[in-house]
Design a protein around this motif. Structure first.
Motif, mmCIF file in Angstrom:
data_model
loop_
_atom_site.group_PDB
_atom_site.id
_atom_site.type_symbol
_atom_site.label_atom_id
_atom_site.label_comp_id
_atom_site.label_asym_id
_atom_site.label_seq_id
_atom_site.Cartn_x
_atom_site.Cartn_y
_atom_site.Cartn_z
ATOM 1 N N ASP A 141 19.741 6.102 -19.490
ATOM 2 C CA ASP A 141 19.378 6.206 -20.915
ATOM 3 C C ASP A 141 20.571 6.378 -21.850
ATOM 4 N N THR A 142 21.795 6.240 -21.339
ATOM 5 C CA THR A 142 22.969 6.317 -22.210
ATOM 6 C C THR A 142 23.445 4.904 -22.574
ATOM 7 N N GLU A 143 24.327 4.823 -23.569
ATOM 8 C CA GLU A 143 24.842 3.530 -24.018
ATOM 9 C C GLU A 143 25.803 2.947 -22.981
ATOM 10 N N ALA A 144 25.705 1.638 -22.774
ATOM 11 C CA ALA A 144 26.562 0.961 -21.797
ATOM 12 C C ALA A 144 27.708 0.260 -22.522
ATOM 13 N N THR A 145 28.833 0.935 -22.651
ATOM 14 C CA THR A 145 29.989 0.355 -23.331
ATOM 15 C C THR A 145 30.861 -0.470 -22.384
ATOM 16 N N CYS A 146 30.593 -0.370 -21.087
ATOM 17 C CA CYS A 146 31.357 -1.137 -20.104
ATOM 18 C C CYS A 146 30.551 -1.211 -18.817
ATOM 19 N N PHE A 147 30.983 -2.083 -17.905
ATOM 20 C CA PHE A 147 30.476 -2.050 -16.540
ATOM 21 C C PHE A 147 31.676 -1.889 -15.629
ATOM 22 N N TYR A 148 31.492 -1.949 -14.307
ATOM 23 C CA TYR A 148 32.557 -1.509 -13.411
ATOM 24 C C TYR A 148 32.756 -2.453 -12.225
ATOM 25 N N TYR A 149 34.032 -2.560 -11.852
ATOM 26 C CA TYR A 149 34.416 -3.207 -10.594
ATOM 27 C C TYR A 149 34.784 -2.091 -9.625
ATOM 28 N N LEU A 150 34.164 -2.100 -8.439
ATOM 29 C CA LEU A 150 34.426 -1.063 -7.443
ATOM 30 C C LEU A 150 35.551 -1.531 -6.524
ATOM 31 N N LYS A 151 36.728 -0.966 -6.711
ATOM 32 C CA LYS A 151 37.894 -1.366 -5.931
ATOM 33 C C LYS A 151 37.868 -0.767 -4.529
ATOM 34 N N SER A 152 37.399 0.472 -4.411
ATOM 35 C CA SER A 152 37.286 1.111 -3.099
ATOM 36 C C SER A 152 36.224 2.202 -3.166
ATOM 37 N N GLY A 153 35.644 2.517 -1.993
ATOM 38 C CA GLY A 153 34.646 3.570 -1.920
ATOM 39 C C GLY A 153 33.228 3.028 -1.967
ATOM 40 N N ARG A 154 32.266 3.953 -2.136
ATOM 41 C CA ARG A 154 30.847 3.602 -2.201
ATOM 42 C C ARG A 154 30.192 4.319 -3.377
ATOM 43 N N VAL A 155 29.324 3.593 -4.067
ATOM 44 C CA VAL A 155 28.615 4.111 -5.235
ATOM 45 C C VAL A 155 27.136 3.780 -5.089
#
Length: 209
Positions: free
Chosen positions: A34-48
């Motif tokens: 429910d928050t504003e999406a000012t960006c999205f993400y590239y996952l370089k390493s790890g798990r989300v």
């Protein structure tokens, strides 16, 4: 089953070339529903993991992302509040992608924009399949499909039984029973926070029923 399998390897790495990654510790809340999406993400390493939460606190896991994945892109492009939250399951490196960077990379490589449209369409298809699973599919089918969706190229699924239970809308007891059945049949090998698909073909046949 993985909706990204036919994308060229490393296709999204271009987003990470001009921006340094941000390090996130395990348990870090990357963004909130429910928050504003000012960006999205590239996952370089790890798990989300991405998940939705009801008003009474019930949680449903939508997806678990691994290195090389994008996440948080849908709300960024439709400019509406985020429909889910994202949490770092391990130590992660993520690269925020804002409108300036997207515009720059799409202008440089129009094929990347076409790939992004395909990726967004696959995301919609994945969510539609999840609705279908919750409404009509038995637990064995849902668990098998989840394993095939989350498996890496080496056949490893790095998540807990609780993660799977949340993803398929089943109890942990049910997921444990199904996984033990699969293990007894030799289809999977169960380990600590990981599952290896020893025989993926029977799982695929199960999902075709």
């Amino acid at each position: 089953m993985n909706h990204e399998l036919d994308f060229p390897a490393g296709i999204w790495e271009t987003f990470a070339k001009s921006r340094p990654p941000v390090r996130c510790s395990t348990g870090y809340l990357i963004y909130l529903q429910d928050t504003e999406a000012t960006c999205f993400y590239y996952l370089k390493s790890g798990r989300v993991k991405s998940f939705i939460q009801s008003e009474d606190g019930a949680e449903r896991v939508l997806n678990v992302y691994t290195a090389g994945n994008l996440f948080g892109e849908a709300s960024f492009f439709d400019e509406l509040p985020r429909v889910s939250s994202a949490l770092a399951l391990t130590l992660c490196e993520i690269v925020p992608i804002d409108r300036e960077l997207v515009t720059q990379e799409f202008a440089r490589n129009p094929e990347l924009a076409l790939a992004m449209m395909k990726y967004l369409a696959r995301t919609v298809r994945l969510l539609s399949e999840q609705v279908d699973q919750m409404a009509f599919r038995p637990a064995r089918w849902r668990v098998a499909n989840c394993l095939l969706t989350l498996a890496s190229g080496a056949g490893a699924v790095s998540c807990t039984q609780d993660d799977i239970a949340a993803a398929v809308s089943a109890s942990r007891v049910t997921v444990s029973r199904v996984l033990n059945e699969f293990a007894q049949r030799g289809w999977v090998e169960l380990g600590y926070r990981t599952i290896r698909l020893a025989e993926p073909e029977p799982l695929k046949r199960l999902c075709q029923l």
